[in-house]
Motif scaffolding. Structure first.
Motif, PDB file in Angstrom:
ATOM      1  N   ASP A  34       0.644  -1.380   0.013  1.00  0.00           N
ATOM      2  CA  ASP A  34      -0.091   0.238   0.006  1.00  0.00           C
ATOM      3  C   ASP A  34       0.916   1.253  -0.020  1.00  0.00           C
ATOM      4  O   ASP A  34       0.119   2.264  -0.419  1.00  0.00           O
ATOM      5  N   THR A  35       2.030   1.206   0.479  1.00  0.00           N
ATOM      6  CA  THR A  35       2.703   2.312   0.428  1.00  0.00           C
ATOM      7  C   THR A  35       4.049   2.315  -0.472  1.00  0.00           C
ATOM      8  O   THR A  35       4.219   2.831  -1.453  1.00  0.00           O
ATOM      9  N   ILE A  36       5.154   1.344  -0.119  1.00  0.00           N
ATOM     10  CA  ILE A  36       6.280   1.531  -0.740  1.00  0.00           C
ATOM     11  C   ILE A  36       6.308   1.087  -2.307  1.00  0.00           C
ATOM     12  O   ILE A  36       6.663   1.582  -3.218  1.00  0.00           O
ATOM     13  N   GLU A  37       5.338   0.187  -2.613  1.00  0.00           N
ATOM     14  CA  GLU A  37       5.047  -0.428  -3.862  1.00  0.00           C
ATOM     15  C   GLU A  37       3.846   0.156  -4.722  1.00  0.00           C
ATOM     16  O   GLU A  37       3.300  -0.219  -5.616  1.00  0.00           O
ATOM     17  N   MET A  73       2.646   2.081  -6.983  1.00  0.00           N
ATOM     18  CA  MET A  73       3.195   2.760  -8.159  1.00  0.00           C
ATOM     19  C   MET A  73       2.370   3.944  -8.638  1.00  0.00           C
ATOM     20  O   MET A  73       2.744   4.632  -9.701  1.00  0.00           O
ATOM     21  N   ARG A  74       1.306   4.307  -8.138  1.00  0.00           N
ATOM     22  CA  ARG A  74       0.343   5.595  -8.584  1.00  0.00           C
ATOM     23  C   ARG A  74       0.782   6.822  -8.164  1.00  0.00           C
ATOM     24  O   ARG A  74       0.609   7.996  -8.619  1.00  0.00           O
ATOM     25  N   VAL A  75       1.940   6.841  -7.168  1.00  0.00           N
ATOM     26  CA  VAL A  75       2.580   8.055  -6.557  1.00  0.00           C
ATOM     27  C   VAL A  75       3.981   7.879  -6.502  1.00  0.00           C
ATOM     28  O   VAL A  75       4.636   6.694  -7.267  1.00  0.00           O
ATOM     29  N   SER A  76       4.669   9.120  -6.709  1.00  0.00           N
ATOM     30  CA  SER A  76       6.157   9.236  -6.752  1.00  0.00           C
ATOM     31  C   SER A  76       6.850   8.262  -5.672  1.00  0.00           C
ATOM     32  O   SER A  76       6.363   8.204  -4.454  1.00  0.00           O
ATOM     33  N   PRO A  77       8.268   7.922  -5.991  1.00  0.00           N
ATOM     34  CA  PRO A  77       8.960   7.052  -4.945  1.00  0.00           C
ATOM     35  C   PRO A  77       8.953   7.782  -3.692  1.00  0.00           C
ATOM     36  O   PRO A  77       8.663   7.338  -2.508  1.00  0.00           O
ATOM     37  N   LEU A  78       9.369   9.249  -3.865  1.00  0.00           N
ATOM     38  CA  LEU A  78       9.359   9.874  -2.510  1.00  0.00           C
ATOM     39  C   LEU A  78       8.206  10.012  -1.792  1.00  0.00           C
ATOM     40  O   LEU A  78       8.258   9.961  -0.345  1.00  0.00           O
ATOM     41  N   GLN A  82      12.363  -4.264  -1.244  1.00  0.00           N
ATOM     42  CA  GLN A  82      11.613  -3.567  -1.464  1.00  0.00           C
ATOM     43  C   GLN A  82      11.791  -2.040  -1.527  1.00  0.00           C
ATOM     44  O   GLN A  82      11.350  -1.279  -2.330  1.00  0.00           O
ATOM     45  N   PHE A  83      12.550  -1.362  -0.410  1.00  0.00           N
ATOM     46  CA  PHE A  83      13.009  -0.095  -0.234  1.00  0.00           C
ATOM     47  C   PHE A  83      13.902   0.108  -1.557  1.00  0.00           C
ATOM     48  O   PHE A  83      13.989   1.254  -2.190  1.00  0.00           O
ATOM     49  N   ALA A  84      15.010  -0.796  -1.629  1.00  0.00           N
ATOM     50  CA  ALA A  84      15.722  -0.340  -3.034  1.00  0.00           C
ATOM     51  C   ALA A  84      15.058  -0.259  -4.170  1.00  0.00           C
ATOM     52  O   ALA A  84      15.478   0.742  -5.113  1.00  0.00           O
ATOM     53  N   ARG A  85      13.864  -1.048  -4.431  1.00  0.00           N
ATOM     54  CA  ARG A  85      13.236  -1.083  -5.701  1.00  0.00           C
ATOM     55  C   ARG A  85      12.709   0.459  -5.747  1.00  0.00           C
ATOM     56  O   ARG A  85      12.536   1.005  -6.689  1.00  0.00           O
ATOM     57  N   CYS A  86      11.956   0.966  -4.617  1.00  0.00           N
ATOM     58  CA  CYS A  86      11.524   1.949  -4.696  1.00  0.00           C
ATOM     59  C   CYS A  86      12.411   3.167  -4.896  1.00  0.00           C
ATOM     60  O   CYS A  86      12.039   4.173  -5.721  1.00  0.00           O
ATOM     61  N   LEU A  87      13.626   3.072  -4.553  1.00  0.00           N
ATOM     62  CA  LEU A  87      14.580   4.082  -4.576  1.00  0.00           C
ATOM     63  C   LEU A  87      15.088   3.811  -6.114  1.00  0.00           C
ATOM     64  O   LEU A  87      15.611   5.160  -6.767  1.00  0.00           O
ATOM     65  N   GLU A  88      15.279   2.591  -6.648  1.00  0.00           N
ATOM     66  CA  GLU A  88      15.743   2.577  -8.035  1.00  0.00           C
ATOM     67  C   GLU A  88      14.639   3.346  -9.037  1.00  0.00           C
ATOM     68  O   GLU A  88      14.936   3.725 -10.043  1.00  0.00           O
ATOM     69  N   SER A  89      13.171   3.013  -8.655  1.00  0.00           N
ATOM     70  CA  SER A  89      12.453   3.894  -9.445  1.00  0.00           C
ATOM     71  C   SER A  89      12.686   5.364  -9.180  1.00  0.00           C
ATOM     72  O   SER A  89      12.563   5.895 -10.387  1.00  0.00           O
ATOM     73  N   THR A  94      25.045   8.843  -7.708  1.00  0.00           N
ATOM     74  CA  THR A  94      25.307   7.415  -7.847  1.00  0.00           C
ATOM     75  C   THR A  94      25.169   6.688  -6.497  1.00  0.00           C
ATOM     76  O   THR A  94      25.840   5.577  -6.561  1.00  0.00           O
ATOM     77  N   ALA A  95      24.569   7.248  -5.652  1.00  0.00           N
ATOM     78  CA  ALA A  95      24.498   6.536  -4.447  1.00  0.00           C
ATOM     79  C   ALA A  95      23.923   4.979  -4.710  1.00  0.00           C
ATOM     80  O   ALA A  95      22.952   4.681  -5.588  1.00  0.00           O
ATOM     81  N   ASN A  96      24.405   3.892  -3.927  1.00  0.00           N
ATOM     82  CA  ASN A  96      24.091   2.462  -4.168  1.00  0.00           C
ATOM     83  C   ASN A  96      22.800   2.583  -3.418  1.00  0.00           C
ATOM     84  O   ASN A  96      22.637   2.528  -2.375  1.00  0.00           O
ATOM     85  N   THR A  97      21.700   2.091  -4.236  1.00  0.00           N
ATOM     86  CA  THR A  97      20.344   2.268  -3.536  1.00  0.00           C
ATOM     87  C   THR A  97      20.108   1.093  -2.623  1.00  0.00           C
ATOM     88  O   THR A  97      19.240   1.282  -1.735  1.00  0.00           O
ATOM     89  N   THR A  98      21.027  -0.038  -3.029  1.00  0.00           N
ATOM     90  CA  THR A  98      20.762  -1.319  -1.979  1.00  0.00           C
ATOM     91  C   THR A  98      21.508  -0.682  -0.530  1.00  0.00           C
ATOM     92  O   THR A  98      20.805  -0.818   0.536  1.00  0.00           O
ATOM     93  N   ASP A  99      22.463  -0.029  -0.407  1.00  0.00           N
ATOM     94  CA  ASP A  99      23.080   0.507   0.708  1.00  0.00           C
ATOM     95  C   ASP A  99      22.141   1.656   1.219  1.00  0.00           C
ATOM     96  O   ASP A  99      21.950   1.500   2.533  1.00  0.00           O
TER      97      ASP A  99
END
Length: 180
Positions: A44-47, A49-54, A107-114, A124-129
């Protein structure tokens, strides 16, 4: 303890062992049930996709703060609580809790990748880190909120994440999201 749980549930001890081979199996069942329900919160939140990643991240944090306010900062996160208590006592618990936390980080990393794909991230921050950093910081803020009996540590974490960490990694100012 188990006796208190059985008494409160009005379940005879023999019935408990019909469903669970041990207290550890019961504990794992509780973890699995929590993980399933928490996954809905993440969808409902992190995934979302109807809203921006932030906005997705902000929604996740707002929901967490609201939950802590609703329980008067007593409960916290079950996975975080068990990680603190059981990690040194049971490898089975530690492994399963680690899997769950790793899944959340993914799931957080995928959101950051988006955010990177839509051009919001310019570094160039590593989204996994970064995802690991966010989850670790958030869990720490939840723990501190329990101790302080206040959501102030959680709110401070979100404010600093958006105004400092994200402002240095993202093109646009995130101040509007924090203040919304």
């Amino acid at each position: 303890g188990l006796s208190d749980i059985l008494k409160a549930a009005k379940v005879p001890k023999g019935s408990f062992y019909y469903y669970f081979e041990s207290k550890e199996d019961f504990g794992l069942a509780i973890i699995e049930d929590f993980a399933i329900h928490y996954q809905e919160k993440l969808k409902d939140t992190i995934e979302n996709m109807r809203v921006s990643p932030l906005a997705r991240l902000n929604s996740y944090f707002e929901a967490g703060i609201a939950e802590m306010e609703a329980c008067k900062c007593v409960n916290g996160c079950l996975i975080g609580n068990l990680a603190q208590e059981m990690s040194a006592q049971s490898e089975v618990f530690r492994d399963r809790i680690n899997e769950i936390l790793s899944g959340w980080e993914t799931q957080f990393a995928r959101c950051l990748e988006s955010a990177r794909k839509d051009g919001t991230i310019v570094s160039t921050a590593n989204t996994t880190d970064l995802a690991d950093f966010i989850l670790s910081g958030w869990q720490g803020a939840i723990l501190k909120a329990k101790v302080a009996r206040s959501t102030a540590p959680m709110k401070t974490f979100v404010k600093m994440l958006f105004s400092t960490v994200f402002d240095s990694a993202f093109q646009t100012s995130t101040t509007a999201i924090v203040n919304s």
